[in-house]
Design a protein around this motif. Structure first.
Motif, PDB file in Angstrom:
ATOM      1  N   ILE A   1       0.677  -1.236   0.084  1.00 61.34           N
ATOM      2  CA  ILE A   1      -0.067   0.121  -0.060  1.00 61.34           C
ATOM      3  C   ILE A   1       0.922   1.258  -0.094  1.00 61.34           C
ATOM      4  O   ILE A   1       2.081   1.155   0.453  1.00 61.34           O
ATOM      5  CB  ILE A   1      -0.909   0.129   1.154  1.00 61.34           C
ATOM      6  N   SER A   2       0.307   2.402  -0.600  1.00 56.73           N
ATOM      7  CA  SER A   2       1.094   3.574  -0.633  1.00 56.73           C
ATOM      8  C   SER A   2       0.148   4.737  -0.792  1.00 56.73           C
ATOM      9  O   SER A   2      -1.028   4.657  -1.185  1.00 56.73           O
ATOM     10  CB  SER A   2       2.286   3.644  -1.834  1.00 56.73           C
ATOM     11  N   ASP A   3       0.564   5.777  -0.638  1.00 59.65           N
ATOM     12  CA  ASP A   3       0.135   7.035  -0.748  1.00 59.65           C
ATOM     13  C   ASP A   3       0.485   7.658  -2.239  1.00 59.65           C
ATOM     14  O   ASP A   3      -0.047   8.725  -2.614  1.00 59.65           O
ATOM     15  CB  ASP A   3       0.198   8.325   0.350  1.00 59.65           C
ATOM     16  N   GLN A   4       1.373   7.107  -2.876  1.00 58.87           N
ATOM     17  CA  GLN A   4       2.118   7.190  -3.975  1.00 58.87           C
ATOM     18  C   GLN A   4       1.654   6.324  -5.213  1.00 58.87           C
ATOM     19  O   GLN A   4       1.237   5.392  -4.961  1.00 58.87           O
ATOM     20  CB  GLN A   4       3.796   7.438  -3.931  1.00 58.87           C
ATOM     21  N   ALA A   5       2.070   6.993  -6.511  1.00 60.91           N
ATOM     22  CA  ALA A   5       1.589   6.229  -7.662  1.00 60.91           C
ATOM     23  C   ALA A   5       2.472   5.091  -7.738  1.00 60.91           C
ATOM     24  O   ALA A   5       1.891   3.930  -8.351  1.00 60.91           O
ATOM     25  CB  ALA A   5       1.455   7.206  -8.832  1.00 60.91           C
ATOM     26  N   VAL A   6       3.902   5.048  -7.405  1.00 63.41           N
ATOM     27  CA  VAL A   6       4.628   4.053  -7.294  1.00 63.41           C
ATOM     28  C   VAL A   6       4.516   3.273  -6.085  1.00 63.41           C
ATOM     29  O   VAL A   6       4.857   3.824  -4.799  1.00 63.41           O
ATOM     30  CB  VAL A   6       6.056   4.518  -7.738  1.00 63.41           C
ATOM     31  N   ILE A   7       4.114   2.096  -6.088  1.00 64.09           N
ATOM     32  CA  ILE A   7       3.792   1.453  -4.778  1.00 64.09           C
ATOM     33  C   ILE A   7       4.941   0.410  -4.622  1.00 64.09           C
ATOM     34  O   ILE A   7       5.088  -0.723  -5.058  1.00 64.09           O
ATOM     35  CB  ILE A   7       2.470   0.563  -5.081  1.00 64.09           C
ATOM     36  N   ASN A   8       5.837   0.813  -3.552  1.00 70.75           N
ATOM     37  CA  ASN A   8       6.932   0.025  -3.491  1.00 70.75           C
ATOM     38  C   ASN A   8       7.534   0.165  -1.871  1.00 70.75           C
ATOM     39  O   ASN A   8       7.635   1.366  -1.396  1.00 70.75           O
ATOM     40  CB  ASN A   8       7.943   0.261  -4.406  1.00 70.75           C
ATOM     41  N   VAL A   9       7.914  -0.896  -1.242  1.00 72.21           N
ATOM     42  CA  VAL A   9       8.584  -0.851   0.070  1.00 72.21           C
ATOM     43  C   VAL A   9       9.648   0.127  -0.023  1.00 72.21           C
ATOM     44  O   VAL A   9       9.945   0.919   0.835  1.00 72.21           O
ATOM     45  CB  VAL A   9       8.795  -2.267   0.418  1.00 72.21           C
ATOM     46  N   SER A  10      10.727   0.012  -0.914  1.00 68.55           N
ATOM     47  CA  SER A  10      11.855   0.591  -1.006  1.00 68.55           C
ATOM     48  C   SER A  10      11.606   2.099  -1.196  1.00 68.55           C
ATOM     49  O   SER A  10      12.394   3.071  -1.127  1.00 68.55           O
ATOM     50  CB  SER A  10      12.530   0.327  -2.358  1.00 68.55           C
ATOM     51  N   ALA A  11      10.331   2.582  -1.555  1.00 69.29           N
ATOM     52  CA  ALA A  11      10.052   4.063  -1.859  1.00 69.29           C
ATOM     53  C   ALA A  11       9.092   4.325  -0.663  1.00 69.29           C
ATOM     54  O   ALA A  11       8.440   5.525  -0.679  1.00 69.29           O
ATOM     55  CB  ALA A  11       9.351   4.185  -3.150  1.00 69.29           C
ATOM     56  N   GLY A  12       8.898   3.650   0.398  1.00 71.75           N
ATOM     57  CA  GLY A  12       8.303   3.998   1.569  1.00 71.75           C
ATOM     58  C   GLY A  12       7.037   3.520   1.702  1.00 71.75           C
ATOM     59  O   GLY A  12       6.243   3.923   2.578  1.00 71.75           O
ATOM     60  N   GLY A  13       6.602   2.647   0.783  1.00 70.86           N
ATOM     61  CA  GLY A  13       5.053   2.138   1.093  1.00 70.86           C
ATOM     62  C   GLY A  13       5.045   0.963   2.024  1.00 70.86           C
ATOM     63  O   GLY A  13       6.116   0.615   2.581  1.00 70.86           O
ATOM     64  N   GLY A  14       3.927   0.642   2.170  1.00 67.05           N
ATOM     65  CA  GLY A  14       3.736  -0.416   3.320  1.00 67.05           C
ATOM     66  C   GLY A  14       3.477  -1.698   3.005  1.00 67.05           C
ATOM     67  O   GLY A  14       3.062  -2.105   1.668  1.00 67.05           O
ATOM     68  N   LEU A  15       3.350  -2.765   3.748  1.00 72.71           N
ATOM     69  CA  LEU A  15       3.226  -3.892   3.646  1.00 72.71           C
ATOM     70  C   LEU A  15       1.970  -4.892   4.258  1.00 72.71           C
ATOM     71  O   LEU A  15       2.000  -4.444   5.652  1.00 72.71           O
ATOM     72  CB  LEU A  15       4.407  -4.893   3.598  1.00 72.71           C
ATOM     73  N   LEU A  16       1.101  -5.605   3.828  1.00 76.23           N
ATOM     74  CA  LEU A  16      -0.075  -6.001   4.516  1.00 76.23           C
ATOM     75  C   LEU A  16       0.044  -7.665   4.134  1.00 76.23           C
ATOM     76  O   LEU A  16       0.063  -7.974   3.029  1.00 76.23           O
ATOM     77  CB  LEU A  16      -1.132  -5.359   4.258  1.00 76.23           C
ATOM     78  N   PRO A  17      -0.362  -8.515   4.897  1.00 75.90           N
ATOM     79  CA  PRO A  17      -0.720  -9.912   4.666  1.00 75.90           C
ATOM     80  C   PRO A  17      -1.988  -9.903   3.833  1.00 75.90           C
ATOM     81  O   PRO A  17      -2.818  -9.046   4.114  1.00 75.90           O
ATOM     82  CB  PRO A  17      -0.825 -10.532   6.081  1.00 75.90           C
ATOM     83  N   SER A  18      -2.039 -10.827   2.815  1.00 79.36           N
ATOM     84  CA  SER A  18      -3.500 -10.859   2.146  1.00 79.36           C
ATOM     85  C   SER A  18      -4.423 -12.040   2.802  1.00 79.36           C
ATOM     86  O   SER A  18      -3.656 -13.014   2.913  1.00 79.36           O
ATOM     87  CB  SER A  18      -3.158 -11.202   0.742  1.00 79.36           C
TER      88      SER A  18
END
Length: 472
Positions: free
Chosen positions: A430-447
């Protein structure tokens, strides 16, 4: 219909809101626990929210079927590379990469681990990237699910809904050992029980995940260690990492980062069949974004079954290698370069071998002059693809702000894993940005699969492997 999973999300958020200030304490507790249990990337605890990403049984069936189909096809392309001159010409790998990809892995189905990144809108799945060289995230998510499950207990949600998460670490260990058994069959002097080494470069931000995976291997009775490629030596018979003999290597170092005498040690041991290397270099074929254009190319129809082609066309966006010439777009015949320039908001430009969103030119976020510069610079090299833009899905997720829970719209993608040629589980970013990536500060969730305990809807009928794991 997926109303029941939407009801689950709503009920979860309503019950969270009833906890008031307690949500901030729960979030802090989870963050401490995750830090202690290595859910850390680049020195920072991976961002999360107080809810898994819930998906319906019907959605997961759709994803499972597509992942199984694409895993078979991508493996076929990988296996075909050494003998298919047309495929080699199309991919145009460098001489060094070509040499590495030709190394026989010593076991069937070379693409053992693949993360297939996708957007999920209702039941519509669109795959946008195949991470088959060094896919990450398997270890983090199992632990993240455990942390959320221990800290968040919402009795009303538990009473009304069934939920299930599919752990991926056990499947990873199984496929690693299966690859090793095939290699050992040709090298009977190798030990029955291997020592596993996870190998990467010193700059890797993922060391905590490697510790998670090593611990899972030890629980399965396998000796395991993590080492940098600089720690490797090969004497022509035995590969050593930190001085210890290793026989099974889970490769997390990217192919382009293999360098120096230590990289040569790993390559030599793999070439001579003295280790089982997972993923092998041959899986790099599936990592190339040109495959998105080749999957439904008539020249490669011999690698795709008719039912697989139908699945490809429903889950893969229109994609072409960016180069001069005419092509089809639906019922139109177009000049590709002019079409790519004139349809800035409809089409995305992507480098064929980069990752993490690097070099991607989203039409809606790129000036026309900048876009045309990319087209002009890259068209003669055929190292970009042009792909139909797929809108980024959004959902409401609970966040803690000023000590209270708030609902915020976030962009997300799903990242199902194909392990051993079949669907093995899924993570969500998940992310607030268009590029969704943990290295770019995005989050991670179990599905997490969820549904009402009362089986009222047609899609509630369980499919193979569903709802067999414990509820959080």
């Amino acid at each position: 219909m997926i109303d029941h999973v939407n009801n689950l999300k709503l009920q979860h958020m309503v019950e969270l809101s009833k906890l008031g200030d307690g949500c901030a304490a729960i979030e802090a507790e989870i963050e401490r626990w995750l830090t202690e249990h290595d859910v850390v990337f680049g020195g920072t605890t991976i961002p999360f929210v107080l809810m898994p990403h819930f998906v319906s049984p019907g959605q997961i069936r759709r994803v499972r079927s597509a992942v199984g189909c694409l895993s078979r096809v991508l493996t076929r392309f990988c296996d075909a590379y050494p003998d298919d001159a047309r495929l080699r010409e199309e991919l145009a790998l460098s001489d060094r990469e070509d040499d590495l990809v030709r190394i026989d892995p010593g076991y069937p189905n070379a693409m053992r681990i693949c993360r297939l990144d996708a957007f999920l809108q209702g039941y519509d799945v669109k795959f946008l990237e195949f991470n088959a060289d060094s896919p990450a995230g398997i270890g983090y998510t199992d632990v993240l699910f455990e942390g959320l499950s221990q800290a968040i207990d919402l009795p009303r949600v538990r009473v009304e809904f069934d939920t299930a998460y599919t752990p991926m670490l056990p499947e990873l260990i199984v496929t690693l050992l299966d690859a090793y058994r095939h290699v050992r069959a040709a090298q009977p002097d190798l030990p029955e029980s291997p020592r596993l080494a996870l190998i990467d470069v010193p700059s890797t931000p993922s060391v905590p995940e490697f510790r998670i995976i090593c611990e899972a291997a030890r629980r399965a009775g396998i000796e395991a260690l993590f080492a940098y490629q600089e720690d490797l030596q090969y004497d022509g018979s035995v590969l050593r990492a930190q001085g210890e003999p290793v026989h099974l290597v889970y490769r997390r170092v990217l192919t382009e980062d293999m360098s120096g005498a230590c990289g040569d040690a790993l390559i030599a041991a793999a070439r001579e069949g003295r280790i089982a290397l997972v993923n092998p270099f041959r899986s790099r074929v599936a990592n190339n974004k040109k495959l998105f254009a080749l999957l439904d190319d008539p020249r490669f129809a011999h690698l795709v079954e008719p039912d697989e082609l139908e699945a490809i066309r429903s889950t893969i966006p229109w994609t072409r290698v960016l180069r001069p010439g005419r092509t089809t777009y639906g019922s139109w015949v177009v000049d590709l370069l002019a079409f790519a320039s004139d349809n800035r908001e409809r089409l995305v430009l992507k480098p064929v071998s980069d990752y993490g969103g690097h070099g991607v030119a989203l039409g809606i976020e790129t000036d026309q002059s900048d876009r045309d510069s990319v087209i002009e610079a890259q068209a003669e090299h055929a190292n970009y693809v042009v792909q139909e833009y797929v809108p980024v899905p959004e959902e409401m997720f609970p966040t803690v702000e000023d000590g209270h829970v708030a609902m915020r719209l976030k962009r997300f993608n799903i990242n199902p894993f194909g392990i051993g040629g079949r669907y093995a589980g899924m993570i969500t970013r998940i992310s607030d940005q268009a590029v969704i990536n943990v290295s770019a500060g995005g989050g991670l969730l179990p599905s997490v699969v969820g549904r009402h305990k009362r089986r009222l809807l047609a899609e509630d009928e369980p499919g193979e492997g569903e709802m067999v794991h414990g509820s959080p």
